[in-house]
Design a protein around this motif. Structure first.
Motif, PDB file in Angstrom:
ATOM      1  N   ALA A 177       0.837  -1.199   0.000  1.00 30.99           N
ATOM      2  CA  ALA A 177       0.000   0.000   0.000  1.00 30.99           C
ATOM      3  C   ALA A 177       0.870   1.246   0.000  1.00 30.99           C
ATOM      4  CB  ALA A 177      -0.910   0.001   1.220  1.00 30.99           C
ATOM      5  N   ILE A 178       0.429   2.268  -0.726  1.00 28.81           N
ATOM      6  CA  ILE A 178       1.190   3.516  -0.856  1.00 28.81           C
ATOM      7  C   ILE A 178       0.343   4.668  -0.349  1.00 28.81           C
ATOM      8  CG2 ILE A 178       2.317   5.093  -2.473  1.00 28.81           C
ATOM      9  CD1 ILE A 178       2.788   2.723  -4.297  1.00 28.81           C
ATOM     10  N   ASN A 179       1.001   5.535   0.429  1.00 29.12           N
ATOM     11  CA  ASN A 179       0.325   6.720   0.946  1.00 29.12           C
ATOM     12  C   ASN A 179       1.258   7.925   0.835  1.00 29.12           C
ATOM     13  OD1 ASN A 179      -2.303   5.680   2.239  1.00 29.12           O
ATOM     14  ND2 ASN A 179      -0.752   4.339   3.146  1.00 29.12           N
ATOM     15  N   GLU A 180       0.636   9.060   0.629  1.00 31.38           N
ATOM     16  CA  GLU A 180       1.376  10.325   0.631  1.00 31.38           C
ATOM     17  C   GLU A 180       1.288  10.928   2.027  1.00 31.38           C
ATOM     18  OE1 GLU A 180       0.679  14.806  -1.008  1.00 31.38           O
ATOM     19  OE2 GLU A 180       0.493  13.197  -2.506  1.00 31.38           O
ATOM     20  N   LEU A 181       2.430  11.052   2.698  1.00 34.41           N
ATOM     21  CA  LEU A 181       2.437  11.580   4.052  1.00 34.41           C
ATOM     22  C   LEU A 181       2.258  13.088   4.059  1.00 34.41           C
ATOM     23  CD1 LEU A 181       2.852  11.020   7.109  1.00 34.41           C
ATOM     24  CD2 LEU A 181       5.298  11.467   6.713  1.00 34.41           C
ATOM     25  N   THR A 182       3.080  13.789   3.290  1.00 29.86           N
ATOM     26  CA  THR A 182       2.998  15.250   3.257  1.00 29.86           C
ATOM     27  C   THR A 182       3.603  15.771   1.970  1.00 29.86           C
ATOM     28  OG1 THR A 182       3.614  17.297   4.399  1.00 29.86           O
ATOM     29  CG2 THR A 182       5.202  15.498   4.462  1.00 29.86           C
ATOM     30  N   GLN A 183       3.131  16.924   1.576  1.00 30.59           N
ATOM     31  CA  GLN A 183       3.692  17.632   0.441  1.00 30.59           C
ATOM     32  C   GLN A 183       3.851  19.095   0.839  1.00 30.59           C
ATOM     33  OE1 GLN A 183       1.435  17.409  -3.210  1.00 30.59           O
ATOM     34  NE2 GLN A 183       3.099  18.270  -4.460  1.00 30.59           N
ATOM     35  N   VAL A 184       5.075  19.556   0.873  1.00 26.20           N
ATOM     36  CA  VAL A 184       5.360  20.911   1.344  1.00 26.20           C
ATOM     37  C   VAL A 184       5.344  21.885   0.174  1.00 26.20           C
ATOM     38  CG1 VAL A 184       6.728  20.032   3.265  1.00 26.20           C
ATOM     39  CG2 VAL A 184       7.861  20.625   1.110  1.00 26.20           C
ATOM     40  N   HIS A 185       5.270  23.153   0.522  1.00 26.42           N
ATOM     41  CA  HIS A 185       5.277  24.199  -0.492  1.00 26.42           C
ATOM     42  C   HIS A 185       6.658  24.279  -1.128  1.00 26.42           C
ATOM     43  CE1 HIS A 185       4.844  28.236  -2.271  1.00 26.42           C
ATOM     44  NE2 HIS A 185       3.537  27.945  -2.282  1.00 26.42           N
ATOM     45  N   GLU A 186       6.681  24.732  -2.368  1.00 22.19           N
ATOM     46  CA  GLU A 186       7.953  24.833  -3.081  1.00 22.19           C
ATOM     47  C   GLU A 186       8.930  25.755  -2.375  1.00 22.19           C
ATOM     48  OE1 GLU A 186       7.343  25.944  -7.103  1.00 22.19           O
ATOM     49  OE2 GLU A 186       6.307  24.078  -7.654  1.00 22.19           O
ATOM     50  N   ASP A 187       8.431  26.778  -1.671  1.00 25.42           N
ATOM     51  CA  ASP A 187       9.327  27.689  -0.956  1.00 25.42           C
ATOM     52  C   ASP A 187       9.965  27.027   0.262  1.00 25.42           C
ATOM     53  OD1 ASP A 187       8.618  29.616  -2.780  1.00 25.42           O
ATOM     54  OD2 ASP A 187       7.042  30.495  -1.506  1.00 25.42           O
ATOM     55  N   ASP A 188       9.317  25.990   0.796  1.00 27.37           N
ATOM     56  CA  ASP A 188       9.848  25.302   1.975  1.00 27.37           C
ATOM     57  C   ASP A 188      10.671  24.063   1.607  1.00 27.37           C
ATOM     58  OD1 ASP A 188       8.479  27.146   3.545  1.00 27.37           O
ATOM     59  OD2 ASP A 188       6.666  25.894   3.592  1.00 27.37           O
ATOM     60  N   GLY A 189      10.400  23.549   0.428  1.00 23.88           N
ATOM     61  CA  GLY A 189      11.077  22.323   0.010  1.00 23.88           C
ATOM     62  C   GLY A 189      12.371  22.598  -0.717  1.00 23.88           C
TER      63      GLY A 189
END
Length: 492
Positions: free
Chosen positions: A207-219
């Motif tokens: 199983a695959i899950n997306e934990l988090t996706q940060v903003h481009e300015d923070d990543g």
């Protein structure tokens, strides 16, 4: 006259004992030997008595023991010798079928098994007497049987596959040597940072899950690390922030700041978290407290790219882009004083691995200029060994089941190498990735190793897999699944 009478008596006794053969001895004297003895005894009036004894001893020794030219009849079996002579002549004259010849050899081996005629050790003439067999009591024989060391069971061969068991697509992974973007939890969940997103892949059910996706300015994501409980995960960002997430609820627990640059390395020890940043600092966080920073370590001069707690939790190892390796004692870590400082590496020290079966043994790997794996005794502060691998060392993993260590490499071979410890003999090389293998993580059972490379693939290898029977068929390579379909849906 007394001396002459003594010699006459000696002559009479010797001739009766040695010359007649008699029933008292199993050996028959050679005629030549009898003549020599009679001659010596006859002239015993003139000869010294000591000389007679020595001379007769030599003669009798040749009679019974033989020398290199005189065969010993007592050690020979004349029937077997005669058979061997006839068989050799027969072999040279007769032409028989292979089946009959094989039958004849087997029959000879059965009848003359005590003489070992099938081997080349059988001799027609023997020049030395056979040693006497030692007699032993039945009780002693039983004791020896009890004391016999049992044979070790035959060790099964371990197959080390040269192809990955599973390959997942990992697009947008940051090709940066100083980051740590892969970790495997104790609950069998793999976390990987791809660009601005952290993905979780459950190895038990895929199983695959997306934990988090940060903003481009923070990543982008610069580091991930699971806590020992397998539920909480720390995520380091390019904006110097560190986030703590709960896997069971898929929610962020808290955010922590303290660094002035990106956080490229993380290391958990219970409820405490150590973070290393590009600002060359190591921060010691207690995630339970509001004021989470309890200590700051400022020994490094450049970015801290490697952090690893020992398995017992007593020591912390830190490696940096300043080519330095530090060992910190957990009992005095709040005083900001290091235990040891090692400067033998000639490039950045990112790859760190503590030995699972030797508490104070640490392995470290250097970058492109160094290319070495070094082993340290962190109790005495000693360098134990150094091996030049020929290419950049990106990551290290110990085998928990055998005395082996696995290294992943970058420029210029991009391979995995399995080494035998402590000899550091190269067991095998695995050439699967097409670009440098930046990260490695090990499964909870210690058999599988996951590798993430700059070729944007995540591969799983049974390099530490259990021993298997050579007759047991192995499953073929699995098709590319998992992240590939997930990423096509969410990223591409």
């Amino acid at each position: 006259m007394a001396f002459r009478a003594f010699n006459h008596e000696t002559r009479r006794l010797l001739l009766r004992e040695w010359g007649n053969g008699g029933d008292s001895r199993e050996h028959t004297m050679l005629p030549s030997t009898r003549i020599v003895i009679e001659t010596v005894i006859y002239h015993s009036v003139v000869l010294e008595f000591e000389f007679i004894v020595i001379y007769l001893s030599v003669v009798l020794e040749f009679e019974f023991m033989g020398d290199r030219f005189i065969p010993v009849r007592a050690a020979m079996d004349m029937d077997v010798s005669s058979y061997l002579l006839r068989s050799k002549n027969r072999n040279s004259e007769m032409v028989v079928s292979p089946s009959k010849e094989e039958y004849r050899k087997r029959l000879a081996n059965i009848v003359l098994k005590d003489h070992n005629t099938s081997e080349n050790h059988t001799r027609i003439l023997q020049f030395h007497a056979k040693p006497c067999k030692r007699k032993q009591s039945s009780a002693l024989a039983d004791d020896e049987e009890l004391l016999q060391i049992p044979k070790k069971p035959r060790k099964l061969l371990r197959h080390i596959p040269q192809t990955a068991e599973r390959t997942l697509d990992a697009p947008d992974i940051v090709n940066d040597y100083y980051l740590n973007l892969l970790d495997w939890s104790t609950t069998n969940v793999v976390a990987i940072g791809l660009g601005n997103t952290v993905y979780l892949w459950n190895a038990s059910n895929s199983a695959i899950n997306e934990l988090t996706q940060v903003h481009e300015d923070d990543g982008p994501i610069t580091s991930v690390a699971w806590a020992q409980d397998g539920n909480h995960i720390a995520v380091g960002l390019n904006n110097s922030e560190v986030q703590i997430w709960d896997h069971s609820t898929m929610k962020k627990v808290r955010s922590m700041r303290g660094h002035s640059a990106r956080v490229g390395s993380l290391a958990w020890h219970g409820s405490t978290l150590c973070t290393g940043g590009r600002d060359s600092k190591i921060l010691y966080h207690d995630v339970r407290n509001r004021n989470h920073i309890t200590s700051q370590l400022s020994a490094h001069e450049q970015e801290v790219c490697g952090l690893k707690w020992s398995l017992c939790g007593k020591q912390l190892a830190s490696g940096g882009n300043d080519n330095l390796l530090y060992i910190w004692d957990s009992r005095s870590i709040t005083s900001s004083r290091h235990l040891f400082r090692f400067d033998q590496h000639k490039a950045a020290v990112k790859a760190l691995a503590w030995c699972p079966y030797q508490t104070n043994l640490l392995a470290s790997g250097g970058g492109t200029t160094d290319r070495c794996i070094k082993f340290w005794n962190t109790q005495r502060g000693m360098l134990l060994n150094s091996i030049d691998t020929g290419s950049q060392v990106c990551s290290l993993q110990w085998n928990h089941h055998e005395q082996e260590i696995l290294s992943s490499h970058g420029f210029s071979e991009n391979q995995l190498i399995l080494w035998k410890y402590p000899s550091m003999r190269k067991i095998t090389e695995i050439m699967g990735h097409t670009s440098r293998v930046l990260h490695m993580a090990q499964s909870p059972d210690g058999f599988t190793v996951a590798t993430a490379a700059a070729d944007e693939t995540l591969r799983f290898w049974q390099v530490f897999g259990p021993a298997v029977s050579t007759t047991t068929p192995r499953k073929g390579k699995e098709k590319e699944t998992g992240f590939s379909s997930f990423n096509h849906a969410y990223i591409r």
